[in-house]
Design a protein around this motif. Sequence first.
Motif, PDB file in Angstrom:
ATOM      1  N   MET A   1       0.868  -1.167   0.000  1.00 14.13           N
ATOM      2  CA  MET A   1       0.000   0.000   0.000  1.00 14.13           C
ATOM      3  C   MET A   1       0.911   1.224   0.000  1.00 14.13           C
ATOM      4  N   GLY A   2       0.633   2.141  -0.916  1.00 15.97           N
ATOM      5  CA  GLY A   2       1.437   3.346  -1.010  1.00 15.97           C
ATOM      6  C   GLY A   2       1.147   4.300   0.136  1.00 15.97           C
ATOM      7  N   ASP A   3       2.033   5.302   0.278  1.00 19.06           N
ATOM      8  CA  ASP A   3       1.866   6.285   1.353  1.00 19.06           C
ATOM      9  C   ASP A   3       0.557   7.054   1.216  1.00 19.06           C
ATOM     10  N   ASP A   4       0.183   7.417  -0.024  1.00 24.98           N
ATOM     11  CA  ASP A   4      -1.067   8.159  -0.238  1.00 24.98           C
ATOM     12  C   ASP A   4      -2.278   7.321   0.169  1.00 24.98           C
ATOM     13  N   THR A   5      -2.256   6.058  -0.202  1.00 27.62           N
ATOM     14  CA  THR A   5      -3.373   5.173   0.132  1.00 27.62           C
ATOM     15  C   THR A   5      -3.457   4.962   1.639  1.00 27.62           C
ATOM     16  N   ALA A   6      -2.320   4.757   2.279  1.00 31.32           N
ATOM     17  CA  ALA A   6      -2.296   4.556   3.731  1.00 31.32           C
ATOM     18  C   ALA A   6      -2.817   5.797   4.453  1.00 31.32           C
ATOM     19  N   LYS A   7      -2.440   6.985   3.985  1.00 36.67           N
ATOM     20  CA  LYS A   7      -2.929   8.224   4.604  1.00 36.67           C
ATOM     21  C   LYS A   7      -4.424   8.364   4.394  1.00 36.67           C
ATOM     22  N   PHE A   8      -4.911   8.021   3.180  1.00 34.28           N
ATOM     23  CA  PHE A   8      -6.340   8.096   2.908  1.00 34.28           C
ATOM     24  C   PHE A   8      -7.107   7.159   3.846  1.00 34.28           C
ATOM     25  N   VAL A   9      -6.641   5.925   3.974  1.00 36.37           N
ATOM     26  CA  VAL A   9      -7.314   4.944   4.838  1.00 36.37           C
ATOM     27  C   VAL A   9      -7.318   5.429   6.279  1.00 36.37           C
ATOM     28  N   SER A  10      -6.215   5.981   6.730  1.00 38.17           N
ATOM     29  CA  SER A  10      -6.131   6.504   8.096  1.00 38.17           C
ATOM     30  C   SER A  10      -7.082   7.681   8.295  1.00 38.17           C
ATOM     31  N   ASP A  11      -7.079   8.609   7.354  1.00 37.69           N
ATOM     32  CA  ASP A  11      -7.971   9.778   7.444  1.00 37.69           C
ATOM     33  C   ASP A  11      -9.442   9.362   7.359  1.00 37.69           C
TER      34      ASP A  11
END
Length: 71
Positions: A1-11
Motif C-alpha cells: 500500500m502506497g503512502d497516499d493510500t495509507a494516509k487516505f485509509v487513516s484519514d
Amino acid sequence: MGDDTAKFVSDFGAMVRLAQSTQPTSDRGRELVDTMAAHLGAQPSSLPLVVEEVPVHRLVDADIVLASLVG
C-alpha cells in the motif's frame, strides 16, 4: 500500500470514528428490542426464527409479493 493510500485509509477511518461518535448510543439496541417485545408480547430472542431462501432469479417476484402484503 502506497503512502497516499495509507494516509487516505487513516484519514477515512478517523472521519468514520468521528461520525460514529456523534450518533446517539444505546445499550446494544435495547430500545429496538424493548419496542419489539412490547409489540410482539414476548422477547424477540424467545421466538422462533423463520428463514425462507429465495433464489436470485425470484427476487423480483418476492419484491412484488412483499409490496402487495405491505400495501
